[in-house]
Design an enzyme around this catalytic site. Structure first.
Site, PDB file in Angstrom:
ATOM      1  N   THR A   1       0.901  -1.152   0.000  1.00  0.00           N
ATOM      2  CA  THR A   1       0.000   0.000   0.000  1.00  0.00           C
ATOM      3  C   THR A   1       0.936   1.197   0.000  1.00  0.00           C
ATOM      4  O   THR A   1       2.019   1.117   0.590  1.00  0.00           O
ATOM      5  CB  THR A   1      -0.917   0.039   1.242  1.00  0.00           C
ATOM      6  OG1 THR A   1      -0.092   0.080   2.404  1.00  0.00           O
ATOM      7  CG2 THR A   1      -1.825  -1.185   1.318  1.00  0.00           C
ATOM      8  N   HIS A   2       0.559   2.253  -0.671  1.00  0.00           N
ATOM      9  CA  HIS A   2       1.442   3.427  -0.848  1.00  0.00           C
ATOM     10  C   HIS A   2       2.777   3.027  -1.487  1.00  0.00           C
ATOM     11  O   HIS A   2       3.782   3.696  -1.281  1.00  0.00           O
ATOM     12  CB  HIS A   2       1.717   4.133   0.489  1.00  0.00           C
ATOM     13  CG  HIS A   2       0.501   4.333   1.335  1.00  0.00           C
ATOM     14  ND1 HIS A   2      -0.249   5.490   1.305  1.00  0.00           N
ATOM     15  CD2 HIS A   2      -0.109   3.510   2.215  1.00  0.00           C
ATOM     16  CE1 HIS A   2      -1.273   5.369   2.154  1.00  0.00           C
ATOM     17  NE2 HIS A   2      -1.210   4.168   2.715  1.00  0.00           N
TER      18      HIS A   2
ATOM     19  N   SER B   1      18.809  -0.573 -25.555  1.00  0.00           N
ATOM     20  CA  SER B   1      19.120   0.845 -25.686  1.00  0.00           C
ATOM     21  C   SER B   1      20.221   0.984 -26.730  1.00  0.00           C
ATOM     22  O   SER B   1      21.111   0.139 -26.817  1.00  0.00           O
ATOM     23  CB  SER B   1      19.595   1.392 -24.343  1.00  0.00           C
ATOM     24  OG  SER B   1      20.430   2.518 -24.555  1.00  0.00           O
TER      25      SER B   1
ATOM     26  N   LYS C   1      21.069  -2.429 -21.035  1.00  0.00           N
ATOM     27  CA  LYS C   1      19.650  -2.184 -20.764  1.00  0.00           C
ATOM     28  C   LYS C   1      18.690  -3.081 -21.519  1.00  0.00           C
ATOM     29  O   LYS C   1      18.922  -3.496 -22.636  1.00  0.00           O
ATOM     30  CB  LYS C   1      19.313  -0.725 -21.077  1.00  0.00           C
ATOM     31  CG  LYS C   1      19.976   0.207 -20.093  1.00  0.00           C
ATOM     32  CD  LYS C   1      19.310   1.549 -20.065  1.00  0.00           C
ATOM     33  CE  LYS C   1      17.952   1.461 -19.410  1.00  0.00           C
ATOM     34  NZ  LYS C   1      17.339   2.779 -19.307  1.00  0.00           N
TER      35      LYS C   1
ATOM     36  N   GLU D   1       5.378   0.325 -21.365  1.00  0.00           N
ATOM     37  CA  GLU D   1       5.292   1.790 -21.335  1.00  0.00           C
ATOM     38  C   GLU D   1       4.308   2.308 -22.379  1.00  0.00           C
ATOM     39  O   GLU D   1       3.577   3.267 -22.150  1.00  0.00           O
ATOM     40  CB  GLU D   1       6.673   2.396 -21.586  1.00  0.00           C
ATOM     41  CG  GLU D   1       7.644   2.136 -20.449  1.00  0.00           C
ATOM     42  CD  GLU D   1       9.072   2.461 -20.856  1.00  0.00           C
ATOM     43  OE1 GLU D   1       9.536   3.553 -20.512  1.00  0.00           O
ATOM     44  OE2 GLU D   1       9.724   1.628 -21.523  1.00  0.00           O
TER      45      GLU D   1
ATOM     46  N   LYS E   1     -16.728   8.839 -35.404  1.00  0.00           N
ATOM     47  CA  LYS E   1     -16.024   7.668 -35.912  1.00  0.00           C
ATOM     48  C   LYS E   1     -14.538   7.644 -35.589  1.00  0.00           C
ATOM     49  O   LYS E   1     -14.007   6.626 -35.139  1.00  0.00           O
ATOM     50  CB  LYS E   1     -16.245   7.543 -37.431  1.00  0.00           C
ATOM     51  CG  LYS E   1     -17.641   7.084 -37.738  1.00  0.00           C
ATOM     52  CD  LYS E   1     -18.001   7.322 -39.169  1.00  0.00           C
ATOM     53  CE  LYS E   1     -19.438   7.717 -39.310  1.00  0.00           C
ATOM     54  NZ  LYS E   1     -19.763   9.062 -38.774  1.00  0.00           N
TER      55      LYS E   1
HETATM   56  N1  ARG Z   1     -21.002  11.004 -43.200  1.00  0.00           N
HETATM   57  C1  ARG Z   1     -22.111  11.289 -42.367  1.00  0.00           C
HETATM   58  C2  ARG Z   1     -21.778  10.946 -40.934  1.00  0.00           C
HETATM   59  O1  ARG Z   1     -20.870  10.242 -40.714  1.00  0.00           O
HETATM   60  C3  ARG Z   1     -23.310  10.493 -42.789  1.00  0.00           C
HETATM   61  C4  ARG Z   1     -24.599  11.115 -42.432  1.00  0.00           C
HETATM   62  C5  ARG Z   1     -24.827  12.336 -43.250  1.00  0.00           C
HETATM   63  N2  ARG Z   1     -26.136  12.858 -43.061  1.00  0.00           N
HETATM   64  C6  ARG Z   1     -26.419  14.088 -43.438  1.00  0.00           C
HETATM   65  N3  ARG Z   1     -27.639  14.485 -43.208  1.00  0.00           N
HETATM   66  N4  ARG Z   1     -25.553  14.883 -43.983  1.00  0.00           N
HETATM   67  O2  ARG Z   1     -22.416  11.380 -40.016  1.00  0.00           O
END
Ligand code: ARG
Length: 466
Positions: free
Chosen positions: A161-162, A283, A289, A296, A331
């Site tokens: 601990t610590h 290294s 090393k 890491e 995305k």
């Molecule tokens: N490329 C757009 C996205 O990833 C798709 C949806 C586009 N819809 C629109 N009404 N422009 O969100």
């Protein structure tokens, strides 16, 4: 990748082409959402089959559409497909190519659909598949830990601990702490799959459609449990992405703590473990090393994943219902985090399986730092009936005495110990060794080898069912 031949060489007065080029640059998502090609094509085939089934498009058009989409799938997989930034995203790239391949029938595919529900369904499918593969990767990591725990159920090491030696534990028990952590991650993954398992396809732009579509049919065809129940929420919800990122962040935090321990354990000062050559580097200047780079980098990647979560949280927090283009930002955060997480889990699984455990160094360290002092205090309570506070005090004096003599508690003679409390007998030595100390901690979930083995059995059984 950009096919814009007329784009601006300069800014300034060339305004007519300038803004269009910038617009294309900020608008296009094809650079990253091409990753969704197989989900997009599957979604479109399911949609077209439903449209044909409901008599919204003809069977001939449907078969042309499906044939064309399968051709596109093969082209993308073969690397012969030309992606165009001018066509903005994966949805329009696929649809434009479909028109080239099959002519006017391609234009019927988008009936009763919008890119808003299209991207929502594609992305849900992608995240679902990523969660399912993360579950498998976590199971492999947990299995690696279970094997090490079994092997070292009785190997003593200092528990901290610590980061100060606290009480002896077994390395098996320490490994099982990580099994608990990654098993919680696994259960979060399963919960998330359960919640996202609804198809938004058919919500159209945001209000649903007047065409007589069958949303249950497309949901089933795409492997979702059922369709979503509100068309507005269907196209504006990104909780599934946020959930993926929070799960990934928590899991990455666990991996990072493990990485930190491996970095510490593999120092020459600790020498608890030796990393295999496949997970360390040398290294360029210091020949002696062996650096724990993989550990890491796992620790380093964790920050990136939490950053992805924060970035999407910030993107979503001010958006009015339903869809806004800001959501296109979802995305990259998810793809980046997913790629990092996959690598981190795989690297850790390799490191944990490959590392050599130095049981002697662990044992030496386990005995240092008066780590069995609590066992002495417990003995005074159990055998002599002292109140714990008093036992704590007597033990403190024993530690001071050993410290003054630069020796361990178990090296003090019984005469010396009797000066601290007259009731102390030879029996006390049975708890002063680290081996006996860990053996005695048999409470449920404690570090005694018998308990560790019991937990290993529990998790093996549970994971076999999972
Ligand atoms: N490329 C757009 C996205 O990833 C798709 C949806 C586009 N819809 C629109 N009404 N422009 O969100």
């Amino acid at each position: 990748m950009s096919d814009d031949k007329t784009s601006n060489q300069m800014w300034g007065g060339r305004f007519a082409s300038g803004p269009a080029a910038v617009m294309e640059a900020i608008n296009a998502s094809i650079g990253f959402d091409r990753k969704l090609y197989s989900q997009d094509i599957r979604g479109s085939i399911a949609h077209s089959e439903m449209l044909a089934e409901k008599g919204i498009i003809s069977a001939e058009d449907q078969s042309r559409i499906a044939h064309g989409l399968n051709t596109i799938l093969r082209e993308i997989e073969a690397g012969t497909f030309t992606f165009s930034a001018r066509l903005e995203d994966i949805h329009m790239n696929v649809e434009a190519r479909l028109a080239e391949l099959i002519g006017p029938a391609a234009g019927r595919l988008h009936t009763a659909r919008s890119r808003n529900d299209q991207v929502a369904v594609d992305f849900r499918l992608w995240v679902k598949e990523e969660l399912l593969s993360t579950a498998e990767a976590l199971k492999r990591l947990i299995a690696a830990f279970l094997d090490r725990a079994e092997e070292h159920a009785a190997t003593v090491m200092p528990g901290f601990t610590h980061l100060q030696s606290a009480q002896p534990v077994t390395f098996g028990h320490h490994c099982m702490a990580y099994v608990e952590m990654f098993a919680r991650d696994l259960s979060r993954v399963r919960d998330a799959v359960e919640r996202l398992d609804e198809s938004p396809l058919g919500a159209a732009a945001l209000a649903g459609t007047g065409f007589p579509i069958d949303r249950s049919m497309t949901a089933r065809a795409l492997g979702f449990r059922e369709p979503t129940r509100n068309s507005i929420d269907s196209v504006s919800d990104r909780d599934f992405a946020l959930e993926f990122l929070s799960i990934a962040s928590i899991c990455a935090t666990h991996l990072s703590r493990l990485a930190e321990e491996i970095v510490i354990w593999s120092t020459p000062q600790f020498s608890f473990v030796r990393l295999s050559d496949s997970f360390s580097t040398g290294s360029s200047i210091m020949p002696q090393k062996k650096n724990p780079d993989a550990a890491e980098l796992v620790r380093g990647h964790a920050g990136r994943i939490s950053g992805c979560l924060m970035s999407l949280m910030m993107t979503m927090k001010g958006l009015p219902l339903a869809y806004s283009k800001d959501m296109q930002e979802d995305k990259e955060a998810v793809f980046d985090a997913a790629e990092a997480l996959d690598l981190m889990i795989a690297a850790m699984t390799g490191m944990v399986s490959d590392m050599t455990v130095n049981a002697d160094a662990m044992k030496r360290a386990a005995g240092a730092g008066y780590s069995t002092a609590t066992d002495l205090a417990d003995w005074l309570v159990r055998v002599l009936g002292l109140p714990f506070r008093e036992a704590h005090h007597v033990t403190g004096r024993a530690v001071a005495m050993a410290e003054a003599k630069k020796t361990g508690l178990e090296k003090l003679s019984v005469e010396e110990l009797k000066t601290l409390h007259p009731g102390i007998t030879d029996d006390v030595y049975s708890v002063l060794s680290v081996r006996n100390s860990v053996r005695s901690r048999t409470s449920f979930g404690g570090t005694a080898p018998s308990q560790v083995r019991r937990q290993i059995r529990h998790w093996r059984k549970r994971l076999a069912k999972a």
